[in-house]
Design an enzyme around this catalytic site. Sequence first.
Site, mmCIF file in Angstrom:
data_model
loop_
_atom_site.group_PDB
_atom_site.id
_atom_site.type_symbol
_atom_site.label_atom_id
_atom_site.label_comp_id
_atom_site.label_asym_id
_atom_site.label_seq_id
_atom_site.Cartn_x
_atom_site.Cartn_y
_atom_site.Cartn_z
ATOM 1 N N THR A 189 -13.061 9.785 0.427
ATOM 2 C CA THR A 189 -12.149 9.314 0.008
ATOM 3 C C THR A 189 -12.165 8.398 -1.051
ATOM 4 O OG1 THR A 189 -12.435 7.237 1.411
ATOM 5 C CG2 THR A 189 -11.370 9.104 2.588
ATOM 6 N N GLU A 335 -8.473 12.685 5.286
ATOM 7 C CA GLU A 335 -8.793 12.488 6.941
ATOM 8 C C GLU A 335 -7.957 13.555 7.511
ATOM 9 O OE1 GLU A 335 -9.202 8.300 5.245
ATOM 10 O OE2 GLU A 335 -8.152 9.720 4.879
ATOM 11 N N LYS A 443 7.340 -7.567 1.007
ATOM 12 C CA LYS A 443 7.984 -8.280 2.005
ATOM 13 C C LYS A 443 8.658 -9.493 1.509
ATOM 14 C CE LYS A 443 4.014 -7.110 4.948
ATOM 15 N NZ LYS A 443 3.345 -6.163 4.029
ATOM 16 N N TRP A 448 11.838 -6.008 4.628
ATOM 17 C CA TRP A 448 10.983 -4.961 3.874
ATOM 18 C C TRP A 448 11.689 -4.281 2.850
ATOM 19 C CZ3 TRP A 448 7.622 -1.909 8.264
ATOM 20 C CH2 TRP A 448 6.919 -2.881 8.692
#
Length: 553
Positions: A189, A335, A443, A448
């Site tokens: 990754t 993944e 935030k 949000w």
Amino acid sequence: MRSTMQNVPLLTSRIIDYAGDVYPGSEVVTWGADGPRRSSFTDVAKDCRRLANALRTLGIDGDQRVGSFMWNNEEHLELYLGVPAAGAVLHTINIRLFPQQMVYVVNHAEDKVIFVDNSLAQPFSALLEHTPTVEHVVVNGPVPDEVKQALAGGGKRQVHDYRQLLDAQPDTFAWPEVDENDGTLMCYTSGTTGHPKGVVYSHRSNLLHATFCAGANGLGLTQSARALAIVPLFHANAWGLAYAAMMAGSSLIMPDRFLQPEPLARMIESEKVTCGGAVPTLMTGLLEYLDGHPETDVSSLDRVIIGGSACPPALMHAFHDRYDVTVLHGWGMTETSPLGTVAIAPVGVEGEEYWNYRHSQGRLALHVEARLVGPDGAVQPWDGEAVGEIEVRGPWVTGSYYRDDDAASAEKFDEGWLRTGDVGSLTADGYLTISDRAKDVIKSGGEWISSIDLENELMAHPGVREASVVGVPDEKWGERPLAIVVPVEGQTPAVEDLRSFLQDRVARWQVPERWAFVTEVPKTSVGKFDKKTLRARYAEGSLSVVQVERTSA
């Protein structure tokens, strides 16, 4: 009662034999400075067997790691197929990692042999001083003597020519009967914090994943398809395209290092490409080229799957309206092998409902289970409204990282589920919409704001080529969005024009009051907007920011 079915292991070596035997008319085309070179699937299968024999002469007789530092070409595909089939594990090294990260992943994987393209050999040689496990370097193509000497490191390593190495071997090889859960390929990754993390795919996971990719709900591959493999083989398991195409008999067009809009357009035109996979930034560049060169014939192109980051709806509509090309969202990560969803709309839907499905990240694949977990740990309903972090599990989802006992890595797993770090919602019929990365959600005043939503809306403005939005500290509201805009060449959109444009598309209180104009948004090694760098530039004051009064309602 037990079944009466034979227990034959799912091994990737079967793909080589099958493709070479039943699809002799399919081909692998590698683009070069002098035009394309071609090999049939049958010839590629023979080279895979020669490669397996060659690996034995280099001391690869078990599951040792074999590295590749290469572009997308026939030789890299042969490694992709042949190394796992021979019982070893191919470690595809991301050529866009920082040098210290490349050294880390080679040492962490303990690569014993590394294959490198000649165009990358000179810069790669500088890394080898710090990689003591590497005993052999195999170069694809000719290089000057001084580069060979640098690769050899004063006799520490043996240097071989790829073609000469294979030509000295027979084209028959008895593939070993390994466990289907043994490793085949490994990718690291490209996380923005800490060392890269290793993900090891198995024979079983790759075959199951490739079956989904090739199917109608994936890439829709058939023997008549001609797939342009823009997504690098070193990125997220190549999105499953290499195995899926060989399995389905779809010819593969490999662009090598020619990833600019003009050569990609020429490949599509001359090779009659029908499908492919790419990241949004490459497709944006291709669209601009095609718009400026209307004589280019891309009528063969039917569908392109886009991943890596969210595809702006404006880009989807532009390809659909101007070139009759279906641009599909795909979602996943290293993944998850990587495909977990593909945004193919249900049969029979039309109009706005059709595009709502297309704008989502897509419908979950059969073997990918998902759940939404809210901030309090409660599992959220699939109603298209409730939002939570997406957790997944399945036969092609990793359950751990390779040789990793980092406490932060352990937090990626929640009682057998992989925490993806993506925040979103799921509809009752299994369509996923990503609101943001958990770390990128803004935030503001207890509410949000989705940075992805703001980016997509901004990139629908005719004067905006690219836009990235990040949250920055705000004394009153905690965080507020900062919009970083790359204008279309020759245009200078005004802040107030862009704000007015957004006010008709998002809640007025979400409209940014901080704006910066740049010539290019920095990207990560896999082509995503590098928001960590953007936040750092803002914090250090190196971005020229225009601030206006906030819209209150």
